[in-house]
Design a protein around this motif. Sequence first.
Motif, PDB file in Angstrom:
ATOM      1  N   ARG A 187       0.868  -1.184   0.000  1.00  0.00           N
ATOM      2  CA  ARG A 187       0.000   0.000   0.000  1.00  0.00           C
ATOM      3  C   ARG A 187       0.900   1.228   0.000  1.00  0.00           C
ATOM      4  O   ARG A 187       1.901   1.255   0.708  1.00  0.00           O
ATOM      5  CB  ARG A 187      -0.890   0.024   1.252  1.00  0.00           C
ATOM      6  CG  ARG A 187      -1.883  -1.118   1.329  1.00  0.00           C
ATOM      7  CD  ARG A 187      -2.461  -1.259   2.734  1.00  0.00           C
ATOM      8  NE  ARG A 187      -3.044  -0.030   3.224  1.00  0.00           N
ATOM      9  CZ  ARG A 187      -2.664   0.568   4.356  1.00  0.00           C
ATOM     10  NH1 ARG A 187      -1.728   0.049   5.114  1.00  0.00           N
ATOM     11  NH2 ARG A 187      -3.236   1.702   4.727  1.00  0.00           N
ATOM     12  N   CYS A 188       0.481   2.244  -0.769  1.00  0.00           N
ATOM     13  CA  CYS A 188       1.280   3.482  -0.783  1.00  0.00           C
ATOM     14  C   CYS A 188       1.355   4.046   0.617  1.00  0.00           C
ATOM     15  O   CYS A 188       2.335   4.676   0.983  1.00  0.00           O
ATOM     16  CB  CYS A 188       0.650   4.549  -1.670  1.00  0.00           C
ATOM     17  SG  CYS A 188      -0.132   3.949  -3.118  1.00  0.00           S
ATOM     18  N   ALA A 234      -3.398   6.130   6.418  1.00  0.00           N
ATOM     19  CA  ALA A 234      -4.447   5.511   5.604  1.00  0.00           C
ATOM     20  C   ALA A 234      -5.070   6.583   4.734  1.00  0.00           C
ATOM     21  O   ALA A 234      -5.113   7.749   5.121  1.00  0.00           O
ATOM     22  CB  ALA A 234      -5.522   4.880   6.481  1.00  0.00           C
ATOM     23  N   PHE A 273      -6.646  13.586   0.212  1.00  0.00           N
ATOM     24  CA  PHE A 273      -5.521  12.634   0.135  1.00  0.00           C
ATOM     25  C   PHE A 273      -4.537  13.144  -0.912  1.00  0.00           C
ATOM     26  O   PHE A 273      -4.877  13.275  -2.086  1.00  0.00           O
ATOM     27  CB  PHE A 273      -6.067  11.249  -0.257  1.00  0.00           C
ATOM     28  CG  PHE A 273      -5.005  10.189  -0.355  1.00  0.00           C
ATOM     29  CD1 PHE A 273      -4.133   9.961   0.698  1.00  0.00           C
ATOM     30  CD2 PHE A 273      -4.883   9.406  -1.496  1.00  0.00           C
ATOM     31  CE1 PHE A 273      -3.149   8.981   0.622  1.00  0.00           C
ATOM     32  CE2 PHE A 273      -3.902   8.430  -1.588  1.00  0.00           C
ATOM     33  CZ  PHE A 273      -3.038   8.209  -0.525  1.00  0.00           C
TER      34      PHE A 273
HETATM   35  O1  G3P Z   1      -1.744   2.308  -2.214  1.00  0.00           O
HETATM   36  C1  G3P Z   1      -2.808   3.094  -2.518  1.00  0.00           C
HETATM   37  C2  G3P Z   1      -3.226   4.031  -1.428  1.00  0.00           C
HETATM   38  O2  G3P Z   1      -4.207   4.852  -1.942  1.00  0.00           O
HETATM   39  C3  G3P Z   1      -3.565   3.358  -0.121  1.00  0.00           C
HETATM   40  O3  G3P Z   1      -4.888   3.314   0.232  1.00  0.00           O
HETATM   41  O4  G3P Z   1      -6.781   2.754   1.703  1.00  0.00           O
HETATM   42  O5  G3P Z   1      -4.714   1.374   1.799  1.00  0.00           O
HETATM   43  O6  G3P Z   1      -4.694   3.677   2.696  1.00  0.00           O
HETATM   44  P1  G3P Z   1      -5.303   2.753   1.691  1.00  0.00           P
END
Ligand code: G3P
Length: 506
Positions: free
Chosen positions: A314-315, A467, A475
């Motif tokens: 995940r980023c 998150a 975001f």
């Molecule tokens: O890696 C994509 C980013 O948008 C993460 O999303 O929901 O895992 O924080 P989330």
Amino acid sequence: GEQVYKYYADGEWKKSASGKSVSIVNPTTREPQYKVQELACVIRFHCGSIFFIVFLCLVDWVFGTACTQEEVNKVMEASKAAQKLWARTPLWKRAEHLHKAAAILKEHKAPIAECLVKEIAKPAKDAVTEVVRSGDLVSYTAEEGVRILGEGKLLVSDSFPGNERSKYCLSSKVPLGVVLAIPPFNYPVNLAVSKIAPALIAGNSLVLKPPTQGAVAALHMIQCFHLAGFPKGLISCVTGKGSEIGDFLTMHPGVNCISFTGGDTGIAISKKAGMIPLQMELGGKDACIVLEDADLDLVASNIVKGGYSYSGQRCTAVKVVLVMESVADAVVEKVKAKMAKLSVGSPEDDCDITPVVSESSANFIEGLVMDAKEKAATFCQEYRREGNLIWPLLLDHVRPDMRIAWEEPFGPVLPVIRISSVEEGIHHCNASNFGLQGCVFTRDINKAILISDAMETGTVQINSAPARGPDHFPFQGLKDSGIGSQGITNSINMMTKIKSTVINLP
Ligand code: G3P
């Protein structure tokens, strides 16, 4: 013969005239799982030689490659035509379509989630959650859109020096045109709809280029939009390798906006794209700063959740822990104890840690681990890998000369750097070329706010792991983490421009 999933254009499922297909390898079995159409492009060189042009025409004719360019051109033309009508469709009707699509998406969560399990090895329950979250995002966007876009502004001239009250300016938000959406493999459905829904509610049309791993899940999601009865040509989905089709799509003159989430390909896209609005989210190296007064159990559970959910792919994953030396032993022990409970195995069994998306990704992660080993990081567990499956690993006593201190593994491997002052932690965070999110753990809210202000990231979470969601929150990333801001409201606004009409009184 073997099934090759078709691409979607003009309200129909089509085979590409390229005659090519691309295989999607299941990360768990490492066997081909699905095939999709490959829209592959050749670049036509205008070298002026008639012989060269004839040669290229022959190549096109034999291999069918140029047909793809024609296919993409057709998609763009249909998209533009459909958009013009859609922009004139009442906002409440556009919202109605989106609500319908959201409901259909949720009804079909099981088959879509199954694709996510097979294509990107997302744990079974998380795969279902992704689809449900996507349905909720589409509905919320429809609701938010009718409010935001239902309002305009009236300005009067006499507030600016030298003016009489003789000009009335009416301004409202109008669509950009054709939006190109390019989501990444880790959320092929959710990060697609987070671009599709704002684009559509704002009156744009949408061309989706899904990631190859996750393309079949995305095609199923598109089928839900198809069933919701959107006009022909308004939504298209073209598949193929980014290396083949990417430039042709992103540099296409018919595209009026690009929303991209992924790796540093985004930097290349932003350099090549025309003078159009760009929304880019390109990864992160999210730091977790732990102060001496923090609730260490809360810290440990957030490090494990933040660092190892979806195997760190995940980023917004916690990608480096910066912990005050005096509590470092305790934090590491607590994290280790929780990590021992993580299940490791297949996504079908809903294990916590599942194979990473590809062999090349696993090799990259291994490279970072080996570099840390050579430079004497402390391994809290034994390094273990089988195929694409990498066991969760915590590396303690990481120093700034190790690659893993700065690079994004996108895997279940997390470095711990011990710091002797908060300033040292902030310095490490800000020295990164990324600036997506970060988090700070302390019971002192005043300190937390000051640290948040000092961290050069798009968001700082106090006492929780980074998150993106809830999905209506803004975001955004700084530096190489991207440009523009996402989140439902910001995406709707970003996919519009202001149009004003001025009434001049005699
Ligand atoms: O890696 C994509 C980013 O948008 C993460 O999303 O929901 O895992 O924080 P989330």
